[in-house]
Design an enzyme around this catalytic site. Structure first.
Site, short mmCIF file in Angstrom:
data_model
loop_
_atom_site.label_atom_id
_atom_site.label_comp_id
_atom_site.label_asym_id
_atom_site.label_seq_id
_atom_site.Cartn_x
_atom_site.Cartn_y
_atom_site.Cartn_z
N LYS A 175 20.83 -121.47 -54.20
CA LYS A 175 20.24 -122.80 -54.30
C LYS A 175 20.95 -123.57 -55.41
O LYS A 175 21.05 -123.09 -56.55
CB LYS A 175 18.76 -122.65 -54.63
CG LYS A 175 17.85 -123.64 -53.94
CD LYS A 175 16.40 -123.24 -54.11
CE LYS A 175 15.48 -124.36 -53.69
NZ LYS A 175 14.09 -124.08 -54.02
O1 G3P Z 1 10.89 -124.90 -54.33
C1 G3P Z 1 11.09 -126.24 -54.03
C2 G3P Z 1 9.82 -127.03 -53.87
O2 G3P Z 1 9.12 -126.60 -52.73
C3 G3P Z 1 8.97 -127.17 -55.10
O3 G3P Z 1 7.79 -127.84 -54.81
O4 G3P Z 1 5.47 -128.34 -55.43
O5 G3P Z 1 7.14 -127.84 -57.24
O6 G3P Z 1 7.23 -129.99 -55.98
P1 G3P Z 1 6.87 -128.55 -55.94
#
Ligand code: G3P
Length: 212
Positions: free
Chosen positions: A82
């Site tokens: 990533k």
């Molecule tokens: O891992 C990437 C993403 O899904 C993170 O989400 O909830 O931290 O904005 P969030």
């Protein structure tokens, strides 16, 4: 649409194993579940799923990211590196793609970042729906734009809808036709349940008892 579980919690990954195609993590998630070093946890997660396990680089400098990306990819063939949707991240993506290493371009907030990710050979691009919504924008509109661009140009990069906050985000992403979505264990649980199903079961069970 592939479903990834956005966690590094091995209990949740095992529990929901029948419904998921892989796992996504980020530094926030890893720091919560990996205590000293990350390698053994990454190996453990890779052993639990059949598909990609996205693991993010920590550095933001080109040379460091290349080194870190190659190191992460050497842990297991399921590791998908990533990388941030930055100029350096995109350059690293191009190099790793040439080496045949799977990549997930994360923190994508604009159609042009997604366009560049596809041009650099990214395996996945992760538009962050919830964080855009939180900032007063329309996260799903971004996903639609990226989908249109990829379809019009026949790019093979898979849209991985990320930062999902509700089952409506999951439904809308599936309707747009993205290739993948990553959800927290909480959202996946909601996808698998409905209160009227539980209520209906209770009624059937009671009626069965009364009829006997
Ligand atoms: O891992 C990437 C993403 O899904 C993170 O989400 O909830 O931290 O904005 P969030």
């Amino acid at each position: 649409m592939k479903i990834f579980l956005d966690t590094a919690n091995v209990e949740d990954i095992s529990f929901y194993g029948d419904f998921i195609d892989g796992v996504t993590t980020n530094p926030t998630i890893m720091s919560k579940y990996a205590h000293s070093e990350h390698t053994s946890l990454i190996r453990q997660i890779c052993g639990l799923v059949s598909g990609h396990v996205s693991v993010e680089v920590i550095s933001s400098d080109f040379n460091e990211m290349i080194k870190e990306g190659r190191q992460l990819a050497s842990i297991d063939s399921k590791v998908c590196v990533k990388l941030p949707c930055t100029l350096d991240g995109l350059k690293v993506c191009k190099r790793l793609s040439i080496d045949g290493i799977a990549t997930n371009l994360t923190l994508c907030f604009s159609p042009t970042q997604a366009l560049m990710a596809a041009k650099c050979g990214a395996t996945y691009v992760s538009p962050f729906i919830g964080r855009l919504d939180d900032a007063g924008h329309d996260g799903l509109a971004l996903v639609e734009d990226i989908s249109d661009i990829y379809n019009a140009n026949e790019y093979e990069t898979i849209i991985l809808a990320a930062s999902i906050r509700s089952i409506n985000h999951v439904i809308q992403a599936a309707m747009i036709g993205v290739g993948a979505a990553t959800v927290s264990p909480k959202i996946l649980k909601q996808c698998l349940e409905h209160p009227l199903t539980d209520k209906g079961l209770e009624i059937f069970a009671n009626d069965w008892k009364v009829g006997k």
